[in-house]
Write a protein that holds these residues in place. Structure first.
Motif, PDB file in Angstrom:
ATOM      1  N   ASP A 114      -6.163  -3.178   1.653  1.00  0.00           N
ATOM      2  CA  ASP A 114      -6.761  -2.072   2.393  1.00  0.00           C
ATOM      3  C   ASP A 114      -6.245  -0.755   1.803  1.00  0.00           C
ATOM      4  O   ASP A 114      -5.046  -0.490   1.825  1.00  0.00           O
ATOM      5  CB  ASP A 114      -6.346  -2.192   3.870  1.00  0.00           C
ATOM      6  N   THR A 115      -7.153   0.065   1.276  1.00  0.00           N
ATOM      7  CA  THR A 115      -6.716   1.318   0.646  1.00  0.00           C
ATOM      8  C   THR A 115      -6.906   2.526   1.572  1.00  0.00           C
ATOM      9  O   THR A 115      -6.724   3.659   1.146  1.00  0.00           O
ATOM     10  CB  THR A 115      -7.498   1.593  -0.660  1.00  0.00           C
ATOM     11  N   ARG A 116      -7.257   2.287   2.842  1.00  0.00           N
ATOM     12  CA  ARG A 116      -7.503   3.428   3.729  1.00  0.00           C
ATOM     13  C   ARG A 116      -6.208   4.164   4.092  1.00  0.00           C
ATOM     14  O   ARG A 116      -5.172   3.547   4.293  1.00  0.00           O
ATOM     15  CB  ARG A 116      -8.185   2.956   5.015  1.00  0.00           C
ATOM     16  N   THR A 117      -6.308   5.474   4.190  1.00  0.00           N
ATOM     17  CA  THR A 117      -5.153   6.257   4.631  1.00  0.00           C
ATOM     18  C   THR A 117      -5.169   6.338   6.155  1.00  0.00           C
ATOM     19  O   THR A 117      -6.202   6.110   6.783  1.00  0.00           O
ATOM     20  CB  THR A 117      -5.214   7.692   4.076  1.00  0.00           C
ATOM     21  N   ASP A 118      -4.023   6.630   6.751  1.00  0.00           N
ATOM     22  CA  ASP A 118      -3.990   6.853   8.194  1.00  0.00           C
ATOM     23  C   ASP A 118      -3.069   8.025   8.490  1.00  0.00           C
ATOM     24  O   ASP A 118      -2.114   8.295   7.752  1.00  0.00           O
ATOM     25  CB  ASP A 118      -3.539   5.594   8.931  1.00  0.00           C
ATOM     26  N   ASN A 129     -16.432  15.851  -0.749  1.00  0.00           N
ATOM     27  CA  ASN A 129     -15.666  14.913  -1.560  1.00  0.00           C
ATOM     28  C   ASN A 129     -15.082  15.484  -2.846  1.00  0.00           C
ATOM     29  O   ASN A 129     -14.013  15.081  -3.276  1.00  0.00           O
ATOM     30  CB  ASN A 129     -16.549  13.714  -1.947  1.00  0.00           C
ATOM     31  N   ARG A 169      -6.446  16.642  -0.435  1.00  0.00           N
ATOM     32  CA  ARG A 169      -6.922  15.286  -0.190  1.00  0.00           C
ATOM     33  C   ARG A 169      -5.760  14.322  -0.121  1.00  0.00           C
ATOM     34  O   ARG A 169      -4.613  14.683  -0.356  1.00  0.00           O
ATOM     35  CB  ARG A 169      -7.917  14.844  -1.252  1.00  0.00           C
ATOM     36  N   TRP A 214      -4.961   9.830  -0.652  1.00  0.00           N
ATOM     37  CA  TRP A 214      -5.542   8.530  -0.982  1.00  0.00           C
ATOM     38  C   TRP A 214      -4.537   7.421  -0.733  1.00  0.00           C
ATOM     39  O   TRP A 214      -3.340   7.667  -0.586  1.00  0.00           O
ATOM     40  CB  TRP A 214      -6.032   8.501  -2.435  1.00  0.00           C
ATOM     41  N   GLY A 215      -5.052   6.221  -0.698  1.00  0.00           N
ATOM     42  CA  GLY A 215      -4.196   5.043  -0.613  1.00  0.00           C
ATOM     43  C   GLY A 215      -4.466   4.171  -1.820  1.00  0.00           C
ATOM     44  O   GLY A 215      -5.587   4.122  -2.316  1.00  0.00           O
ATOM     45  N   GLN A 237       0.481   5.613   0.110  1.00  0.00           N
ATOM     46  CA  GLN A 237      -0.431   6.737   0.319  1.00  0.00           C
ATOM     47  C   GLN A 237       0.160   7.995  -0.306  1.00  0.00           C
ATOM     48  O   GLN A 237       1.372   8.189  -0.322  1.00  0.00           O
ATOM     49  CB  GLN A 237      -0.691   6.933   1.819  1.00  0.00           C
ATOM     50  N   GLN A 248       0.817  -1.219   0.000  1.00  0.00           N
ATOM     51  CA  GLN A 248       0.000   0.000   0.000  1.00  0.00           C
ATOM     52  C   GLN A 248       0.846   1.264   0.000  1.00  0.00           C
ATOM     53  O   GLN A 248       1.826   1.382   0.739  1.00  0.00           O
ATOM     54  CB  GLN A 248      -0.915  -0.002   1.232  1.00  0.00           C
TER      55      GLN A 248
END
Ligand SMILES: Cc1cc2nc3c(=O)[nH]c(=O)nc-3n(C[C@H](O)[C@H](O)[C@H](O)COP(=O)(O)OP(=O)(O)OC[C@H]3O[C@@H](n4cnc5c(N)ncnc54)[C@H](O)[C@@H]3O)c2cc1C
Ligand code: FES
Lengths: 368, 101
Positions: free
Chosen positions: A272-276, B59, A301, A303-304, A234, A232
């Protein structure tokens, strides 16, 4: 008789390059793709057309990346002429170091690659802080960078769109929202592709599996070993700023529409493409060290996305031994390699044979 | 055009490009501008086309505006405050003028 010469599963960067190259060569072909909720790495990458640092321990990959960048200008021009879309391909790029450790590593890795490449070695320039500052006044207190004219960047979304549009103009069928669940051999030769409902959606003499993270499931029953995993990354995006940075660097580039892209992390977290926040803050910190002015920009913005990664980072190219005519291609750096995929690999598919020089990319290398 | 629902009558006044806009307390800037009949929030830096809110949930970034003291913000994610000064988003800013906003 099969419906098509070639059926391609996956309309990401690999599948689209193949579909375009096939249609351009006059082959009848169909490209199956999923919809908006799929894992689509082609829509989440950084847009570098990059050679530096690639292929340590695997000179064939260094040479392959180099070959692709040599083809890239012509490839981009052809797509541009046909679609009217500007891919914003700019050549020249810096492997930039945030600290001494990165600097030393980049330099020694590049030296190793050149030694291993022998006569295929490429030119580069090591710049210390003062030298770099004279061409990039906005850098901070960092050790320096390595420049090559072979690296570069483009708008990867325009690239994908142009490939999709132009392959259809040249006669290829593109079928979105059409996941393929099985590829099976037909009696009397050729292969048929089956959808979720068990319906045969197409038949073709040859099949290319280039479905990114969706490939493994399709390839396994066909005797194809596909050692890929999701790595992954980001990316952060800033507000748009008037153009001040023409060339990309590792980690920071200004896009054609003015945004700065800040990247790029590397984490094994499955699909899992969620960012943290921790990862994003780490990226921002490194990039601000390199270019302090970035701290003044607002981020818009983040993204992952999931790299299609192999154990050694090099491509995995193969034809099934038990199902001839079924090919599987997977790799990281699908933007960089798009030109080679479209113009070279499509010849292998048409010939039904991967040339001996590219046997090094067979995954059997992981089992010695 | 847009019609308000709900009963909050508390008024808030702010400025959008030299025009005084009367909003209700709790409105986002985007909601207040739309309610006042203002649809054009900015011009796209790529092609100068006129843009306004699209998703209203943070968004799409189509609703960008310039807020005095805060800089570039999404109008659908900022609430109006009395006396706030808002301008259309200026597209690609120059790095030097960035700190003035
Ligand atoms: C953060 C990040 C940064 C990157 N930066 C760069 C870079 O700077 N330069 C570079 O060269 N590369 C970069 N890459 C890598 C590049 O994006 C990938 O190499 C490339 O997208 C892989 O292409 P692909 O076609 O294999 O997979 P994808 O692009 O993911 O495409 C696979 C497609 O197959 C479809 N599919 C899946 N299963 C099925 C099925 N069963 N039936 C039909 N369709 C199916 C999917 O929906 C998808 O559209 C980056 C990647 C990441 C994650
Ligand atoms: S309207 Fe989409 S982000 Fe504000």
């Amino acid at each position: 008789m099969a419906d098509y010469d070639v059926a391609i599963v996956g309309g990401g960067l690999l599948g689209s390059a193949f579909g375009w190259g096939m249609a351009r060569a006059g082959q009848s072909c169909v490209v199956f793709d999923e919809g908006d909720n799929a894992i689509r790495t082609a829509r989440g990458n950084f847009g570098l057309v990059w050679v530096q640092g690639k292929g340590a321990g695997m000179p064939a990959y260094a040479a392959w990346s180099m070959k692709s960048t040599q083809l890239w200008s012509g490839f981009a021009a052809e797509l541009q002429d046909s679609t009217g879309m500007d891919l914003h391909y700019v050549k020249g790029g810096y492997d930039i170091a945030a600290d001494e450790e990165e600097y030393r590593q980049s330099i020694s890795r590049l030296q190793q690659i050149q030694d291993e490449m022998g006569s295929g070695a490429y030119t580069y320039e090591i710049l210390d802080n003062a030298q770099l500052k004279s061409v990039m006044p906005l850098i901070g207190d960092i050790p320096g960078a390595i420049y090559t004219e072979h690296d570069g960047h483009c708008n990867p979304l325009t690239l994908l769109r142009a490939l999709h549009q132009d392959m259809q103009k040249r006669g290829a069928q593109y079928r979105p929202n059409s996941p393929v669940t099985e590829v099976r051999q037909q009696t009397g030769g050729g292969y048929e592709l089956v959808d979720q409902a068990g319906q045969i959606v197409a038949s073709a003499a040859r099949v290319v599996i280039s479905a990114g993270h969706g490939s493994t499931r399709l390839a396994e029953p066909l005797g194809i070993d596909l050692p890929i995993y999701a790595d992954q990354g980001q990316v952060l995006v800033s507000e748009k700023v008037a153009p001040i940075m023409q060339y990309p660097t590792t980690g920071v580039r200004q896009t054609d529409n003015g945004s700065f892209l800040l990247g790029v992390s590397s984490k094994d977290v499955g699909l899992d493409t969620r960012t943290d926040l921790t990862t994003l803050a780490g990226i921002a910190k490194r990039c601000i060290r390199i270019f302090p002015f970035l701290a003044r920009l607002r981020l818009q913005r983040a993204w992952g996305a999931l790299r299609v990664m192999t154990p050694d980072g090099c491509p995995v190219y193969q034809q099934s031994a038990t199902y001839p005519g079924v090919f599987s291609f997977a790799c990281h750096s699908g933007v960089t390699l798009a030109a080679c995929h479209a113009l070279e690999v499509t010849k292998w598919i048409m010939d039904g044979d991967i040339p001996a020089a590219f046997e090094v990319f067979h995954p059997r290398r992981f089992h010695v | 055009m847009f019609k308000r629902i709900g009963k909050n009558e508390q008024q808030v006044t702010f400025e959008f490009l030299h025009r005084t806009v009367i909003a209700r307390e709790g409105d986002t800037i985007a909601a207040a501008l739309l309610a006042a009949g203002i649809l054009e929030f900015r011009q796209a830096p790529e092609d100068q086309s006129r843009r306004g809110p699209y998703c209203m949930i943070g968004n799409c970034f189509e609703c960008l505006v310039q807020i005095e003291g805060l800089g570039s913000r999404q109008a659908c994610r900022e609430r109006v405050r009395n006396g706030m000064r808002v301008k259309p988003h200026r597209g690609r800013i120059e790095l030097e003028e960035h700190d003035e906003t």
